[in-house]
Design a protein around this motif. Structure first.
Motif, PDB file in Angstrom:
ATOM      1  N   LEU A  68       2.486   5.132  -7.719  1.00 43.09           N
ATOM      2  CA  LEU A  68       3.694   4.720  -7.015  1.00 43.09           C
ATOM      3  C   LEU A  68       3.386   3.702  -5.927  1.00 43.09           C
ATOM      4  O   LEU A  68       2.292   3.696  -5.338  1.00 43.09           O
ATOM      5  N   ARG A  69       4.353   2.850  -5.643  1.00 43.95           N
ATOM      6  CA  ARG A  69       4.201   1.826  -4.618  1.00 43.95           C
ATOM      7  C   ARG A  69       3.927   2.465  -3.258  1.00 43.95           C
ATOM      8  O   ARG A  69       4.642   3.364  -2.829  1.00 43.95           O
ATOM      9  N   GLY A  70       2.884   2.010  -2.602  1.00 44.85           N
ATOM     10  CA  GLY A  70       2.556   2.494  -1.269  1.00 44.85           C
ATOM     11  C   GLY A  70       1.589   3.657  -1.237  1.00 44.85           C
ATOM     12  O   GLY A  70       1.239   4.137  -0.153  1.00 44.85           O
ATOM     13  N   THR A 180       8.392  13.295  -1.569  1.00 45.92           N
ATOM     14  CA  THR A 180       9.811  13.686  -1.599  1.00 45.92           C
ATOM     15  C   THR A 180      10.613  12.757  -2.489  1.00 45.92           C
ATOM     16  O   THR A 180      11.550  13.183  -3.171  1.00 45.92           O
ATOM     17  N   LEU A 181      10.245  11.489  -2.486  1.00 48.84           N
ATOM     18  CA  LEU A 181      10.926  10.539  -3.362  1.00 48.84           C
ATOM     19  C   LEU A 181      10.556  10.797  -4.813  1.00 48.84           C
ATOM     20  O   LEU A 181      11.410  10.727  -5.710  1.00 48.84           O
ATOM     21  N   GLN A 182       9.277  11.093  -5.070  1.00 47.69           N
ATOM     22  CA  GLN A 182       8.857  11.412  -6.430  1.00 47.69           C
ATOM     23  C   GLN A 182       9.566  12.673  -6.923  1.00 47.69           C
ATOM     24  O   GLN A 182       9.880  12.801  -8.108  1.00 47.69           O
ATOM     25  N   ARG A 183       9.869  13.570  -5.986  1.00 51.70           N
ATOM     26  CA  ARG A 183      10.552  14.820  -6.317  1.00 51.70           C
ATOM     27  C   ARG A 183      12.022  14.587  -6.641  1.00 51.70           C
ATOM     28  O   ARG A 183      12.683  15.451  -7.227  1.00 51.70           O
ATOM     29  N   GLY A 184      12.552  13.414  -6.244  1.00 53.30           N
ATOM     30  CA  GLY A 184      13.915  13.069  -6.587  1.00 53.30           C
ATOM     31  C   GLY A 184      14.907  13.078  -5.453  1.00 53.30           C
ATOM     32  O   GLY A 184      16.104  12.888  -5.665  1.00 53.30           O
ATOM     33  N   TYR A 185      14.432  13.260  -4.213  1.00 51.39           N
ATOM     34  CA  TYR A 185      15.358  13.297  -3.081  1.00 51.39           C
ATOM     35  C   TYR A 185      15.789  11.886  -2.712  1.00 51.39           C
ATOM     36  O   TYR A 185      14.956  11.005  -2.481  1.00 51.39           O
ATOM     37  N   ARG A 186      17.083  11.676  -2.661  1.00 50.52           N
ATOM     38  CA  ARG A 186      17.684  10.384  -2.350  1.00 50.52           C
ATOM     39  C   ARG A 186      18.870  10.606  -1.421  1.00 50.52           C
ATOM     40  O   ARG A 186      19.443  11.698  -1.368  1.00 50.52           O
ATOM     41  N   ALA A 187      19.272   9.559  -0.730  1.00 47.89           N
ATOM     42  CA  ALA A 187      20.469   9.633   0.107  1.00 47.89           C
ATOM     43  C   ALA A 187      20.953   8.219   0.372  1.00 47.89           C
ATOM     44  O   ALA A 187      20.267   7.227   0.075  1.00 47.89           O
ATOM     45  N   ASP A 188      22.129   8.121   0.973  1.00 45.46           N
ATOM     46  CA  ASP A 188      22.692   6.811   1.308  1.00 45.46           C
ATOM     47  C   ASP A 188      21.977   6.171   2.471  1.00 45.46           C
ATOM     48  O   ASP A 188      22.044   4.946   2.656  1.00 45.46           O
ATOM     49  N   PHE A 332      -4.550   4.520   4.265  1.00 48.98           N
ATOM     50  CA  PHE A 332      -3.372   3.663   4.206  1.00 48.98           C
ATOM     51  C   PHE A 332      -3.614   2.399   3.375  1.00 48.98           C
ATOM     52  O   PHE A 332      -4.587   1.662   3.594  1.00 48.98           O
ATOM     53  N   LEU A 333      -2.695   2.146   2.448  1.00 47.62           N
ATOM     54  CA  LEU A 333      -2.551   0.848   1.792  1.00 47.62           C
ATOM     55  C   LEU A 333      -1.062   0.538   1.851  1.00 47.62           C
ATOM     56  O   LEU A 333      -0.360   0.502   0.843  1.00 47.62           O
ATOM     57  N   SER A 334      -0.588   0.331   3.058  1.00 44.40           N
ATOM     58  CA  SER A 334       0.846   0.393   3.342  1.00 44.40           C
ATOM     59  C   SER A 334       1.407  -0.948   3.761  1.00 44.40           C
ATOM     60  O   SER A 334       0.893  -1.585   4.688  1.00 44.40           O
ATOM     61  N   GLU A 335       2.478  -1.347   3.103  1.00 42.63           N
ATOM     62  CA  GLU A 335       3.173  -2.580   3.459  1.00 42.63           C
ATOM     63  C   GLU A 335       3.956  -2.404   4.757  1.00 42.63           C
ATOM     64  O   GLU A 335       4.344  -1.293   5.121  1.00 42.63           O
ATOM     65  N   GLY A 336       4.190  -3.522   5.433  1.00 41.27           N
ATOM     66  CA  GLY A 336       5.110  -3.505   6.549  1.00 41.27           C
ATOM     67  C   GLY A 336       6.539  -3.404   6.051  1.00 41.27           C
ATOM     68  O   GLY A 336       6.826  -3.585   4.862  1.00 41.27           O
ATOM     69  N   PHE A 374       8.828   3.630   2.837  1.00 39.67           N
ATOM     70  CA  PHE A 374       8.990   4.111   1.467  1.00 39.67           C
ATOM     71  C   PHE A 374      10.451   4.066   1.021  1.00 39.67           C
ATOM     72  O   PHE A 374      10.747   3.704  -0.115  1.00 39.67           O
ATOM     73  N   TYR A 375      11.346   4.437   1.914  1.00 32.84           N
ATOM     74  CA  TYR A 375      12.762   4.498   1.552  1.00 32.84           C
ATOM     75  C   TYR A 375      13.336   3.090   1.385  1.00 32.84           C
ATOM     76  O   TYR A 375      14.055   2.814   0.425  1.00 32.84           O
ATOM     77  N   GLY A 376      12.996   2.203   2.317  1.00 29.62           N
ATOM     78  CA  GLY A 376      13.524   0.852   2.250  1.00 29.62           C
ATOM     79  C   GLY A 376      12.907   0.020   1.151  1.00 29.62           C
ATOM     80  O   GLY A 376      13.617  -0.669   0.409  1.00 29.62           O
ATOM     81  N   LEU A 377      11.575   0.074   1.015  1.00 27.44           N
ATOM     82  CA  LEU A 377      10.891  -0.792   0.054  1.00 27.44           C
ATOM     83  C   LEU A 377      10.968  -0.255  -1.370  1.00 27.44           C
ATOM     84  O   LEU A 377      11.149  -1.016  -2.319  1.00 27.44           O
ATOM     85  N   ASN A 378      10.801   1.058  -1.526  1.00 28.49           N
ATOM     86  CA  ASN A 378      10.721   1.620  -2.870  1.00 28.49           C
ATOM     87  C   ASN A 378      12.087   1.857  -3.503  1.00 28.49           C
ATOM     88  O   ASN A 378      12.237   1.740  -4.724  1.00 28.49           O
ATOM     89  N   TYR A 379      13.103   2.190  -2.672  1.00 32.27           N
ATOM     90  CA  TYR A 379      14.384   2.600  -3.244  1.00 32.27           C
ATOM     91  C   TYR A 379      15.583   1.959  -2.561  1.00 32.27           C
ATOM     92  O   TYR A 379      16.716   2.362  -2.803  1.00 32.27           O
TER      93      TYR A 379
END
Length: 425
Positions: A68-70, A180-188, A332-336, A374-379
Motif C-alpha cells: 500500500l502507498r505510504g 484502518t484504511l486497509q480494514r475498510g474504514y472510510r468517512a467524509d 518512515f517512507l512517507s510523503e508530505g 494517508f487519508y488525503g493522499l490514499n483516499y
C-alpha cells in the motif's frame, strides 16, 4: 446549530473536564513505547465499550499492508501490534461521517534522571500536565472521546457515522493508520487532534528513515593508521548528508507554504552504534537517520538522491571508496501532505473555532508529519489536524497546557456536532 445548542455542548465539556483529565492521566501513565502499546489499546477498547460503541480490535498483519502507498518497513517485533476502532452508527443516518483518530504510541523517554518528574507518573502543576505522551498525543485522543461525551451529555446525538480510531506506529511508520484504511474504514472527513498549538496544519513534510551501515578495518590502536575507523568514516558520510540537507532547504524556499519557514527540512542522525573495544579501531558503525521531504516530492526520487549522496561521499574516502557503505530503509517512507479539497469540513471547523476562540483559524506549515497523509493522499479524504498547545514533545518534561486542552476539546465537540449534525436523544 443554534446558540443554545452550542452552549449546552460547551457547558458539558466544562462539566466533564475533571473526569477527562483523570482519564488522560491514566492513559499517560501507561508506558506505550513501540511494541508495548497493548495496555493502551486495552484501555481504549474498554472506554469505547463502556460508551456503547461497536469495537473492532484486531491484530495488524504487515503482509496486508506492504504493497500500500505510504507503507514503511517494520524491523521490530510486531506480533502484538493492534488497531482499535469504535464505531457509532446513528439510527437516523442523515449527517456526514467522520473519522476521529489518535495514536497511543510514544517515543522513548531518554535518561530518567533528566526528567523533573517520572515520565510515566503524570503530574498536574501550574496549569499543565507533565508526562511522556501528555502532549503528543494522548491528551488529544482522550479529548476527542470526551468531546463525543459532551454531545451526549448535552442531550444530543450525532446524525452521522463516527469512527473513533486508536492507532500505533505513528512515530515510526504510520502503518497503524494505514491498517484502518486497509480494514475498510472510510468517512467524509478525518480529524486528528495532534498538538498543533491551536493552529490548522495546512501543509506538512514527509519523512524518510534510513540506516547507514559502515564498515572499517580493525587494528590495535597503537597502529591506528594501518586500519580504517568505521565511526570516523560514518561522520564523513553525515557531513555529506548535511550538505544534501542544505540543498533541499534551498529548494524549499520556492514552496508556497514552506517558503516562509526557516529551514523546514531537517536531517537528523538519531542513533549511532559502533565498535567493540576502546583500544581497537572500530570495524563497524551503524547510524539511524531521519530526513524530511516536501509535499509533492517523490519518495523514490528522494531515496535515489540519498543513495547518490552517500555513494559520492564514499568515493571521496580512502577506505570507503573500496568498501562502500550500505543504506537500509528503516521506517518512515512517507510523503508530505497538503490539505486540499477540504472546503466543507474546514467551514464546519471554522464555525466551531470562531465560537470557542474567536476570529479565523490560524494556518501552519508543519515541519513534522502526521497520519493525515494517508487519508488525503490514499483516499482523497480531507484530513484536518488541529489540537492543543504544549511543549517538549520527544524531549524531557513534556507537557500539555490544560486550558488549551479544554478549548481544543470544546472546538472538537462543536466541529463534530456541526459536521455530523445532531438531534435530540
Amino acid at each position: 446549530m443554534t446558540t443554545d445548542t452550542q452552549q449546552k455542548i460547551l457547558d458539558a465539556v466544562d462539566a466533564g473536564f475533571d473526569a477527562q483529565l483523570a482519564t488522560t492521566r491514566d492513559f499517560v501513565a501507561i508506558p506505550s513505547t513501540r511494541g508495548a502499546e497493548g495496555p493502551c489499546q486495552d484501555m481504549i477498547g474498554d472506554l469505547l465499550r463502556q460508551r456503547g460503541y461497536e469495537v473492532d480490535d484486531w491484530h495488524i498483519d504487515v503482509g496486508d499492508l506492504k504493497d500500500l502507498r505510504g507503507f514503511g518497513p517494520i524491523e521490530h517485533d510486531f506480533s502484538r501490534a493492534r488497531s482499535v476502532v469504535g464505531t457509532y452508527r446513528p439510527a437516523n443516518n442523515v449527517g456526514k461521517s467522520l473519522i476521529l483518530q489518535g495514536h497511543c504510541d510514544v517515543v522513548p523517554t531518554g535518561p530518567l534522571d533528566m526528567w523533573e518528574t517520572p515520565p510515566f507518573s503524570p503530574v498536574i502543576k501550574d496549569g499543565r500536565m507533565y508526562g511522556r505522551g501528555a502532549c503528543d498525543m494522548k491528551s488529544g485522543t482522550i479529548g476527542a472521546l470526551y468531546a463525543l461525551d459532551a454531545i451526549k451529555a448535552a442531550g444530543l446525538k450525532p446524525t452521522g457515522r463516527v469512527h473513533f480510531q486508536s492507532v500505533i506506529e505513528e512515530e515510526s511508520t504510520g502503518v497503524g493508520a494505514l491498517s484502518t484504511l486497509q480494514r475498510g474504514y472510510r468517512a467524509d472527513a478525518c480529524f486528528i487532534p495532534e498538538p498543533t498549538g491551536e493552529t490548522m496544519v495546512r501543509s506538512q513534510v514527509g519523512v524518510i528513515w534510513f540506516r547507514l551501515k559502515v564498515r572499517g578495518f580493525p587494528v590495535h590502536v597503537f597502529e591506528a593508521g594501518a586500519g580504517a575507523n568505521a565511526i570516523m568514516a560514518a561522520y564523513h558520510l553525515i557531513h555529506s548528508l548535511q550538505k544534501l540537507e542544505e540543498e533541499w532547504n534551498e529548494r524549499a524556499k520556492k514552496d508556497h507554504h514552506f517558503k516562509a519557514v526557516a529551514h523546514p527540512l531537517n536531517f537528523n542522525p538519531g542513533i549511532i552504534k559502533g565498535g567493540d573495544w576502546a583500544s581497537s579501531v572500530p570495524a563497524w558503525c551503524d547510524v539511524d537517520c531521519r530526513i524530511a521531504v516536501l509535499p509533492g516530492w517523490s519518495i523514490a526520487e528522494c531515496q535515489k538522491e540519498i543513495l547518490a549522496c552517500v555513494s559520492a561521499a564514499a568515493r571521496d574516502h580512502r577506505f570507503l571508496s573500496n568498501n562502500p557503505p550500505q543504506v537500509e530503509w528503516s521506517g518512515f517512507l512517507s510523503e508530505g501532505y497538503e490539505l486540499t479539497n477540504s472546503a466543507a469540513p474546514e467551514a464546519a471547523f471554522a464555525k466551531a473555532f470562531g465560537t470557542v476562540y474567536g476570529g479565523t483559524v490560524p494556518d501552519r506549515a508543519f515541519t513534522a508529519l502526521t497520519d493525515t497523509r494517508f487519508y488525503g493522499l490514499n483516499y482523497n479524504i480531507p484530513s484536518l489536524c488541529f489540537g492543543a498547545t504544549g511543549a517538549a514533545m520527544h524531549g524531557f518534561n513534556e507537557y500539555v497546557e490544560l486550558e488549551s486542552l479544554r478549548k481544543s476539546t470544546k472546538a472538537t465537540a462543536l466541529f463534530i456536532a456541526e459536521w455530523c449534525g445532531v438531534e435530540r436523544v
